[in-house]
Design a protein around this motif. Structure first.
Motif, short mmCIF file in Angstrom:
data_model
loop_
_atom_site.label_atom_id
_atom_site.label_comp_id
_atom_site.label_asym_id
_atom_site.label_seq_id
_atom_site.Cartn_x
_atom_site.Cartn_y
_atom_site.Cartn_z
N HIS A 223 65.51 -82.02 55.72
CA HIS A 223 64.29 -82.27 54.95
C HIS A 223 63.13 -81.60 55.68
CE1 HIS A 223 62.38 -85.21 57.68
NE2 HIS A 223 63.59 -85.71 57.88
N LEU A 224 62.11 -81.24 54.93
CA LEU A 224 60.92 -80.61 55.49
C LEU A 224 59.71 -81.53 55.31
CD1 LEU A 224 62.94 -78.21 54.58
CD2 LEU A 224 60.99 -76.75 55.05
N PHE A 225 59.98 -82.81 55.53
CA PHE A 225 58.96 -83.85 55.50
C PHE A 225 58.42 -84.10 54.09
CE2 PHE A 225 59.01 -82.01 59.76
CZ PHE A 225 59.35 -83.12 60.50
N GLU A 226 57.35 -84.87 54.02
CA GLU A 226 56.88 -85.37 52.72
C GLU A 226 55.60 -84.69 52.27
OE1 GLU A 226 53.99 -87.47 55.29
OE2 GLU A 226 56.00 -86.66 55.49
N ARG A 227 55.35 -84.86 50.98
CA ARG A 227 54.07 -84.52 50.37
C ARG A 227 53.61 -85.75 49.60
NH1 ARG A 227 57.24 -79.54 48.97
NH2 ARG A 227 57.89 -80.66 47.10
N GLU A 228 52.33 -86.05 49.68
CA GLU A 228 51.78 -87.11 48.83
C GLU A 228 51.12 -86.46 47.63
OE1 GLU A 228 48.79 -90.92 48.66
OE2 GLU A 228 49.98 -90.51 50.45
N CYS A 229 51.48 -86.95 46.44
CA CYS A 229 51.01 -86.35 45.18
C CYS A 229 50.46 -87.44 44.26
CB CYS A 229 52.16 -85.63 44.48
SG CYS A 229 53.09 -84.53 45.55
N SER A 230 49.72 -88.38 44.81
CA SER A 230 49.31 -89.56 44.05
C SER A 230 48.20 -89.30 43.05
CB SER A 230 48.87 -90.67 45.02
OG SER A 230 49.93 -91.04 45.88
N ILE A 231 47.31 -88.36 43.32
CA ILE A 231 46.19 -88.14 42.39
C ILE A 231 46.70 -87.31 41.21
CG2 ILE A 231 43.89 -87.17 42.13
CD1 ILE A 231 43.34 -87.74 45.00
N GLN A 232 46.73 -87.95 40.05
CA GLN A 232 47.36 -87.35 38.87
C GLN A 232 46.51 -87.64 37.64
OE1 GLN A 232 51.30 -89.05 38.59
NE2 GLN A 232 51.81 -88.56 40.71
N ARG A 233 46.73 -86.84 36.59
CA ARG A 233 46.22 -87.15 35.27
C ARG A 233 47.34 -86.86 34.30
NH1 ARG A 233 47.92 -82.58 34.52
NH2 ARG A 233 46.71 -80.74 34.02
N ARG A 234 47.50 -87.78 33.32
CA ARG A 234 48.59 -87.68 32.35
C ARG A 234 49.94 -87.51 33.05
NH1 ARG A 234 46.86 -84.32 26.91
NH2 ARG A 234 45.48 -85.88 26.08
N TYR A 235 50.12 -88.21 34.16
CA TYR A 235 51.35 -88.19 34.96
C TYR A 235 51.63 -86.83 35.59
CZ TYR A 235 51.84 -91.99 31.63
OH TYR A 235 51.59 -93.08 30.83
N GLN A 236 50.67 -85.94 35.56
CA GLN A 236 50.84 -84.63 36.19
C GLN A 236 49.94 -84.55 37.41
OE1 GLN A 236 50.13 -81.94 32.81
NE2 GLN A 236 52.29 -81.42 32.90
N LYS A 237 50.48 -84.01 38.48
CA LYS A 237 49.77 -83.96 39.76
C LYS A 237 48.65 -82.92 39.71
CE LYS A 237 54.40 -84.66 41.45
NZ LYS A 237 55.60 -83.96 41.96
N ILE A 238 47.54 -83.22 40.36
CA ILE A 238 46.48 -82.22 40.49
C ILE A 238 46.04 -82.04 41.93
CG2 ILE A 238 45.55 -82.31 38.15
CD1 ILE A 238 43.52 -84.33 39.07
N VAL A 239 46.42 -82.99 42.81
CA VAL A 239 46.13 -82.86 44.25
C VAL A 239 47.38 -83.26 45.02
CG1 VAL A 239 44.66 -83.58 46.17
CG2 VAL A 239 43.69 -83.45 43.87
N GLU A 240 47.80 -82.43 45.96
CA GLU A 240 48.95 -82.72 46.80
C GLU A 240 48.59 -82.46 48.26
OE1 GLU A 240 50.41 -80.91 42.85
OE2 GLU A 240 49.32 -80.03 44.53
N GLU A 241 49.16 -83.24 49.16
CA GLU A 241 48.86 -83.02 50.58
C GLU A 241 50.05 -83.42 51.45
OE1 GLU A 241 45.88 -85.69 52.35
OE2 GLU A 241 45.86 -86.79 50.45
N SER A 242 50.04 -82.88 52.66
CA SER A 242 51.06 -83.20 53.65
C SER A 242 50.43 -83.10 55.04
CB SER A 242 52.25 -82.25 53.56
OG SER A 242 53.25 -82.59 54.50
#
Length: 659
Positions: A223-242
């Motif tokens: 695995h290459l660790f995680e990404r957090e993708c919690s900020i979404q609109r209409r269940y689609q991600k718009i901000v991702e971070e790691s």
């Protein structure tokens, strides 16, 4: 290694794969639909082949056409990108049968993990926790209703073959289940060719955490660790971070190991992502799904690990082993990605048009499939670009993100840039409080600056064009009267009304000898019309200035280009007394297309009596559905369009009489 590779995709991801191919010395071949013949990925590729009309089912989703194109071009491999055919086991199998390497997992792994129902079963079998739900083969309405009652509300309907939020609906009570189920199935069938769904208990205010993993054909997986993708609109991600600001090192290790365990159990090969919901109240994880493909947000992982995922995908498909072990992979610093999309920043309705200016910052990584002058079509996803920042820590990365967003300039197409700026500036984002309800909990839309009012010059030009009944743009090639609809009845002394956001602009135009007297919201000026052409209007203002306006009719409104910028004006409700119409005014509130799109379903017939809020028409654009509902009780007078019609923003979809 391959000498030539075909990319079965378009837009930003096709451009990204072209760069990876060229870095590896591989010739890149692309396919394109009629709508994409001048697209950036076509201009950049070593070779480009047409595969059909604009609608995806007739082009980018045609397996046989893509296989044929690859063989005709002499390619040895196909990269599916993300979306379209990327998670279709049938496509992976068709590539193998044709002697082509598929840059992705084998069909057996896609069937085991790419199908969300099968993935939940495998997760349970391998000891990975899942949210309560129903994932049975019985898809009857009766069974789903019974299982929904057992699970309890609120719950989620999810498309088994879905992705990107398509085919997903929140249901808060039993009365909402059947309409939501019908809508989810229809959207899933259109997007993925499969309307199978499952039910899942809705977790309140979770974080969306996903884990990137890689596996080769020799049993090695990391695995290459995680990404957090919690900020979404209409269940689609718009901000991702790691990395995620919420996880402890122990939790990070636990969730990474779970993702690798799933990959091994499925016999997975190539890149994939396991997605989880994280409940901060008790520190628990619930498995969501495996995306059996490359993710949109893969640059975040590349930034913190220094790994080129696309090149590794291609190498693994060519038979290479993983070049590192788990202990060799480390997270360095903090990375954030935001998605710049062609959509309204408040309603999230998709937008299209020509990018008259598209300037992205040149001091950070920007992945895009567009350049200035390109047309943004409504047939496909709304993604314009991804902006990726990387720094030693999260606070510095956020500062870089704010600077990068301020440096962006996009004109000609409405985008979510104001929303991205508001998110980056929000103190809750800086504090890492990024649950999936971030936008609503913190009322981010309320922090957006009000749009500037339309310039008087633009309103003036639109009014003159309407009064002269000029068949501008595409309408010039058709019967101007049918193109203009009710506006052909205008007289020079009647008031015109245009919508300007929440405001209404009132204009009265009167012909005076060789000039025109124009009154806008009570202010009067005199202009002379010097010339009219199929695509523009030239006028002389009171102070002697000569102004040129590009004008094109767009449904029930006009697009006006002036001084390098594009404006859209929609008409407000007609004043029927000035048109000599007797009887009641027909309210049209809410019955115009809020966006350009395709009519996918008409739920009523002419002459039907309908109730307030009753769904009337279903409109689809950029893979998302929008329901046009009755604003009040009334009778359907006219349905101007049929199912399958492509309509412009502002086009009247339903005419109805109140009462």
């Amino acid at each position: 290694m391959f000498a030539k590779l075909l990319i079965a995709n378009r837009g930003e991801i096709a451009v990204r794969i072209i760069h990876a191919c060229h870095a590896m010395g591989i010739a890149a071949v692309v396919v394109y639909s009629e709508a994409d013949r001048r697209a950036l990925h076509v201009r950049m590729a070593d070779e480009a082949l047409p595969i059909g009309p604009a609608p995806a089912p007739e082009s980018y989703l045609r397996i046989e056409a893509i296989i044929e194109a690859a063989l005709r071009a002499g390619a040895q491999a196909i990269h599916p990108g993300y979306g379209f055919l990327s998670e279709r086991a049938a496509f992976s199998r068709a590539c193998r049968d044709a002697g082509l390497a598929f840059v992705g997992p084998p069909p057996e792994a896609i069937e085991a993990l790419g199908d969300k129902i099968a993935a939940r079963r495998l997760a349970l079998a391998t000891g990975v926790p899942v949210a309560p739900g129903y994932h049975g083969a019985d898809q009857s309405d009766e069974t789903l209703l019974r299982e929904a009652t057992r699970i309890g509300y609120p719950l989620l309907i999810k498309a088994s073959a879905g992705g990107g939020g398509r085919g997903m609906r929140i249901v808060t009570n039993a009365d909402e289940l059947m309409p939501a189920l019908e809508s989810a199935r229809r959207e899933a069938r259109a997007a993925f060719g499969d309307d199978t769904v499952f039910l899942e208990k809705l977790i309140a205010r979770p974080r969306h955490i996903e884990v990137q993993f890689l596996a080769d054909a020799y049993g090695n997986a990391v695995h290459l660790f995680e990404r957090e993708c919690s900020i979404q609109r209409r269940y689609q991600k718009i901000v991702e971070e790691s990395p995620s600001p919420a996880l402890t090192p122990k939790q990070r290790e636990m969730i990474g190991e779970a993702a690798v365990r799933l990959a091994r159990a499925a016999g997975y090969v190539n890149a994939g992502t396991a997605e989880f919901l994280y409940d901060e109240t008790d520190g628990s994880f619930a498995f969501l799904e495996v995306n059996a493909r490359l993710q949109v947000e893969h640059p975040v992982t590349e930034a913190v690990t220094g790994v080129d995922l696309v090149q590794l995908q291609i190498a693994i498909a060519g038979g290479a082993r993983l070049p590192f072990r788990q202990e060799d992979v480390q997270q360095r610093g903090h990375a954030i990605e935001v998605r710049l999309c062609a959509e309204d920043p408040v309603t999230f309705l998709p937008a299209g048009g020509r990018l008259t200016r598209f300037d992205l910052p040149d001091d950070i990584r920007c992945d895009s499939g567009f350049e200035t002058g390109d047309e943004v079509t409504l047939y496909y996803d709304s993604l314009l670009a991804k902006l990726i920042v990387h720094a030693d820590d999260r606070s510095v990365a956020i500062a870089k993100l704010r600077t990068a967003l301020d440096a962006c300039t996009v004109e000609g197409v409405t985008t979510n840039l104001p929303l991205l700026r508001a998110i980056a500036a929000h103190p809750a984002f800086a504090a890492g409080e990024t649950t999936t309800d971030f936008l609503t909990t913190h009322q981010v839309a309320a922090r957006l600056p009000a749009p500037a009012p339309l310039p008087d010059e633009v309103v003036l030009a639109a009014a003159i064009a309407d009064v002269l009944a000029l068949p501008f743009g595409r309408a010039a090639a058709r019967d101007p009267w049918s193109a203009l609809g009710p506006w052909r009845l205008l007289r020079a002394d009647m008031p015109l009304r245009y919508r300007d956001g929440e405001r209404e602009r009132c204009v009265r135009v009167t012909e005076c000898a060789s000039e025109w007297r124009v009154e806008i919201d009570g202010t009067t000026c005199t202009v002379g019309v010097l010339a009219t052409h199929p695509d523009h209007l030239i006028v002389r203002t009171t102070d002697g200035r000569i102004e040129r306006f590009g004008i094109a009719r767009d449904g029930a409104g006009l697009r006006v280009e002036w001084q390098g910028k594009r404006f859209y004006l929609s008409h407000a409700t007609l004043d029927v007394e000035h048109l000599g119409v007797r009887g009641h005014s027909h309210s049209r509130a809410g019955l115009e297309a809020p966006m350009p799109g395709t009519i996918v379903r008409i739920l009523v017939n002419e002459g039907d009596r309908v109730a307030a809020h009753q769904p009337l028409v279903v409109l689809e654009a950029m893979k998302m559905e929008h329901i046009v509902a009755a604003p009040h009780d009334g009778i359907i007078l006219r349905l101007p369009y049929a199912v399958g019609a492509l309509v412009a923003k502002g086009a009247t979809l339903v005419e109805m009489e109140e009462g």
